[in-house]
Scaffold this motif. Structure first.
Motif, PDB file in Angstrom:
ATOM      1  N   LYS A 148       0.623  -1.329   0.114  1.00  0.00           N
ATOM      2  CA  LYS A 148       0.156   0.031   0.061  1.00  0.00           C
ATOM      3  C   LYS A 148       0.823   1.449  -0.032  1.00  0.00           C
ATOM      4  CE  LYS A 148      -3.850  -2.097   2.490  1.00  0.00           C
ATOM      5  NZ  LYS A 148      -4.616  -2.145   3.749  1.00  0.00           N
ATOM      6  N   SER A 149       2.157   1.151   0.672  1.00  0.00           N
ATOM      7  CA  SER A 149       2.894   2.405   0.640  1.00  0.00           C
ATOM      8  C   SER A 149       4.398   1.957   0.106  1.00  0.00           C
ATOM      9  CB  SER A 149       3.168   2.793   2.198  1.00  0.00           C
ATOM     10  OG  SER A 149       1.678   3.251   2.786  1.00  0.00           O
ATOM     11  N   PRO A 150       4.667   2.304  -1.155  1.00  0.00           N
ATOM     12  CA  PRO A 150       5.653   1.612  -1.723  1.00  0.00           C
ATOM     13  C   PRO A 150       6.725   2.564  -1.371  1.00  0.00           C
ATOM     14  CG  PRO A 150       4.375   2.476  -3.547  1.00  0.00           C
ATOM     15  CD  PRO A 150       3.467   2.271  -2.179  1.00  0.00           C
ATOM     16  N   VAL A 151       8.125   1.856  -1.131  1.00  0.00           N
ATOM     17  CA  VAL A 151       9.216   3.128  -0.979  1.00  0.00           C
ATOM     18  C   VAL A 151       9.470   3.975  -2.029  1.00  0.00           C
ATOM     19  CG1 VAL A 151      10.675   1.196  -1.665  1.00  0.00           C
ATOM     20  CG2 VAL A 151      11.417   3.208   0.014  1.00  0.00           C
ATOM     21  N   THR A 152       9.691   5.339  -1.765  1.00  0.00           N
ATOM     22  CA  THR A 152      10.072   6.071  -2.894  1.00  0.00           C
ATOM     23  C   THR A 152      10.994   6.856  -2.857  1.00  0.00           C
ATOM     24  OG1 THR A 152       8.647   7.710  -2.089  1.00  0.00           O
ATOM     25  CG2 THR A 152       7.419   6.165  -3.690  1.00  0.00           C
ATOM     26  N   PHE A 153      11.903   6.988  -1.468  1.00  0.00           N
ATOM     27  CA  PHE A 153      12.924   7.675  -1.237  1.00  0.00           C
ATOM     28  C   PHE A 153      13.512   7.059   0.097  1.00  0.00           C
ATOM     29  CE2 PHE A 153       9.999   9.367   1.580  1.00  0.00           C
ATOM     30  CZ  PHE A 153      10.669   9.902   2.809  1.00  0.00           C
ATOM     31  N   LYS A 154      15.054   7.759   0.169  1.00  0.00           N
ATOM     32  CA  LYS A 154      15.644   7.166   1.276  1.00  0.00           C
ATOM     33  C   LYS A 154      16.647   8.257   1.690  1.00  0.00           C
ATOM     34  CE  LYS A 154      19.460   3.883   2.370  1.00  0.00           C
ATOM     35  NZ  LYS A 154      20.428   4.903   3.214  1.00  0.00           N
ATOM     36  N   ILE A 155      16.732   8.476   2.922  1.00  0.00           N
ATOM     37  CA  ILE A 155      17.512   9.465   3.827  1.00  0.00           C
ATOM     38  C   ILE A 155      18.793   8.776   4.392  1.00  0.00           C
ATOM     39  CG2 ILE A 155      15.188  10.987   4.291  1.00  0.00           C
ATOM     40  CD1 ILE A 155      15.645   9.627   7.078  1.00  0.00           C
ATOM     41  N   ALA A 156      19.630   9.608   4.635  1.00  0.00           N
ATOM     42  CA  ALA A 156      20.881   9.156   5.125  1.00  0.00           C
ATOM     43  C   ALA A 156      20.929   8.488   6.370  1.00  0.00           C
ATOM     44  CB  ALA A 156      21.979  10.320   5.396  1.00  0.00           C
ATOM     45  N   ASP A 157      21.567   7.235   6.725  1.00  0.00           N
ATOM     46  CA  ASP A 157      21.307   6.633   7.862  1.00  0.00           C
ATOM     47  C   ASP A 157      21.608   7.396   9.299  1.00  0.00           C
ATOM     48  OD1 ASP A 157      20.719   4.418   6.143  1.00  0.00           O
ATOM     49  OD2 ASP A 157      23.008   3.599   6.276  1.00  0.00           O
ATOM     50  N   PHE A 158      22.400   8.245   9.186  1.00  0.00           N
ATOM     51  CA  PHE A 158      22.564   9.189  10.333  1.00  0.00           C
ATOM     52  C   PHE A 158      21.499  10.339  10.794  1.00  0.00           C
ATOM     53  CE2 PHE A 158      25.011  10.924   6.931  1.00  0.00           C
ATOM     54  CZ  PHE A 158      24.293  12.366   6.769  1.00  0.00           C
ATOM     55  N   ASP A 159      20.569  10.350   9.650  1.00  0.00           N
ATOM     56  CA  ASP A 159      19.589  11.211   9.998  1.00  0.00           C
ATOM     57  C   ASP A 159      18.219  10.387  10.488  1.00  0.00           C
ATOM     58  OD1 ASP A 159      18.303  13.668   9.851  1.00  0.00           O
ATOM     59  OD2 ASP A 159      18.781  14.077   7.922  1.00  0.00           O
ATOM     60  N   ASP A 160      17.319  11.409  10.858  1.00  0.00           N
ATOM     61  CA  ASP A 160      16.069  10.764  11.327  1.00  0.00           C
ATOM     62  C   ASP A 160      14.867  11.616  10.985  1.00  0.00           C
ATOM     63  OD1 ASP A 160      15.732  12.882  13.129  1.00  0.00           O
ATOM     64  OD2 ASP A 160      17.039  11.771  14.715  1.00  0.00           O
ATOM     65  N   PHE A 161      13.682  11.280  11.189  1.00  0.00           N
ATOM     66  CA  PHE A 161      12.364  12.007  10.876  1.00  0.00           C
ATOM     67  C   PHE A 161      12.127  12.770  12.122  1.00  0.00           C
ATOM     68  CE2 PHE A 161      11.478   9.152   7.460  1.00  0.00           C
ATOM     69  CZ  PHE A 161      11.492  10.072   6.315  1.00  0.00           C
ATOM     70  N   ARG A 162      12.834  13.179  12.917  1.00  0.00           N
ATOM     71  CA  ARG A 162      12.383  14.056  13.976  1.00  0.00           C
ATOM     72  C   ARG A 162      12.057  15.405  13.501  1.00  0.00           C
ATOM     73  NH1 ARG A 162      16.272  13.680  19.001  1.00  0.00           N
ATOM     74  NH2 ARG A 162      17.720  13.934  17.176  1.00  0.00           N
ATOM     75  N   ILE A 163      11.076  16.085  13.511  1.00  0.00           N
ATOM     76  CA  ILE A 163      10.632  17.330  12.893  1.00  0.00           C
ATOM     77  C   ILE A 163      10.765  18.428  14.047  1.00  0.00           C
ATOM     78  CG2 ILE A 163       8.899  18.545  11.906  1.00  0.00           C
ATOM     79  CD1 ILE A 163       7.455  15.792  11.098  1.00  0.00           C
ATOM     80  N   SER A 164      11.616  19.531  13.334  1.00  0.00           N
ATOM     81  CA  SER A 164      11.665  20.571  14.099  1.00  0.00           C
ATOM     82  C   SER A 164      10.294  21.525  14.255  1.00  0.00           C
ATOM     83  CB  SER A 164      12.749  21.442  13.260  1.00  0.00           C
ATOM     84  OG  SER A 164      12.779  22.981  14.034  1.00  0.00           O
ATOM     85  N   LEU A 165      10.137  21.849  15.482  1.00  0.00           N
ATOM     86  CA  LEU A 165       8.886  22.549  15.750  1.00  0.00           C
ATOM     87  C   LEU A 165       8.895  23.864  15.020  1.00  0.00           C
ATOM     88  CD1 LEU A 165       8.160  21.927  19.531  1.00  0.00           C
ATOM     89  CD2 LEU A 165       6.933  20.783  17.545  1.00  0.00           C
ATOM     90  N   ASN A 166      10.366  24.483  14.811  1.00  0.00           N
ATOM     91  CA  ASN A 166      10.156  25.761  14.061  1.00  0.00           C
ATOM     92  C   ASN A 166       9.717  25.773  12.551  1.00  0.00           C
ATOM     93  OD1 ASN A 166      11.401  27.892  15.574  1.00  0.00           O
ATOM     94  ND2 ASN A 166      12.659  26.362  16.200  1.00  0.00           N
ATOM     95  N   ASP A 167       9.788  24.453  11.996  1.00  0.00           N
ATOM     96  CA  ASP A 167       9.296  23.895  10.697  1.00  0.00           C
ATOM     97  C   ASP A 167       7.928  23.645  10.734  1.00  0.00           C
ATOM     98  OD1 ASP A 167      11.714  24.385   9.789  1.00  0.00           O
ATOM     99  OD2 ASP A 167      12.442  22.593   9.922  1.00  0.00           O
TER     100      ASP A 167
END
Length: 236
Positions: A148-167
């Motif tokens: 249902k949700s095929p993979v379409t992109f990749k981020i660097a292994d050292f990064d994550d999906f924590r979102i900045s409240l400022n954004d």
């Protein structure tokens, strides 16, 4: 990139507009020093294995995307040579070098340097759906969920999906909000945050401190949201 061709047709009459129609090119190739390219995928739903998807292996839902600004240092495709061999050509006796190269998946290494431009702010559900399409999160899903949700992109292994409240919290001045007492409760603040237009915020993932009748400090839970911001408001 932001469908500027249509805007230029409306604003620039005469020969300029005629040339734009004939050539299909943007009247201006850059805005504020940034080069623009109009892409056929923008504002469309490109479905694989259909006429709209052309040769795509993945489906891309870009119906709400008007444009994308990408810093040139935001993506990388690491490559290296596994081995290099020097040979002598039997016909010319010239030396030639053969190398076996290894290429990595194109990866977003600085996600904060990429900006997607949409008509409206994405909702919390839309943000979570987009996060599922990252390779790191996709491999954790069940086979049925992956379909249902095929993979379409990749981020660097050292990064994550924590979102900045400022954004995430664009509207920090909440205006007049409902509060039963002299100061708002956490639930009243979270409701006011979403009502102000911050549709991407999900309740329960931030804490509030220094609460007064006019301001409060909002801090991410450090798992989903990071950093802290100051909120302004008044009693309705």
């Amino acid at each position: 990139m932001l469908q500027l061709t249509k805007a230029y047709l409306r604003l620039n009459y005469g020969q300029i507009a005629a040339d734009t129609v004939a050539s299909g090119q943007l009247y201006k190739q850059s805005v504020f020093g940034m080069f623009l390219y109009k892409h056929m995928f923008l504002n469309k739903d490109m479905v694989k294995d259909t006429k709209t998807g052309l040769h795509l292996e993945k489906t891309f839902d870009l119906k709400k995307v008007l444009g994308v600004f990408v810093h040139r240092n935001a993506f990388a495709q690491p490559n290296s040579f596994q081995k290099i061999v020097n040979l002598i050509d039997n016909n010319t006796l010239n030396q030639k070098t053969l190398g076996k190269a290894l290429y990595g998946i194109t990866t977003a290494i600085r996600g904060w340097l990429s900006f997607i431009i949409m008509e409206k702010m994405p909702t919390a559900d839309e943000i979570k759906e987009a996060q599922k399409r990252c390779w790191t999160n996709w491999i954790k899903l069940t086979p049925a969920e992956r379909e249902k949700s095929p993979v379409t992109f990749k981020i660097a292994d050292f990064d994550d999906f924590r979102i900045s409240l400022n954004d995430l919290i664009y509207f920090k001045n909440l205006g007049k909000i409902k509060m039963a007492g002299d100061t708002p409760t956490n639930d009243e603040l979270e409701t006011a945050i979403i009502n102000a237009g911050n549709n991407g915020y999900e309740k329960g993932k931030a804490t509030f401190s220094n609460i007064t009748s006019k301001s409060a400090t909002m801090t991410g839970n450090d798992k989903d949201y990071i950093e802290e911001i100051e909120l302004k408001f008044s009693k309705k």
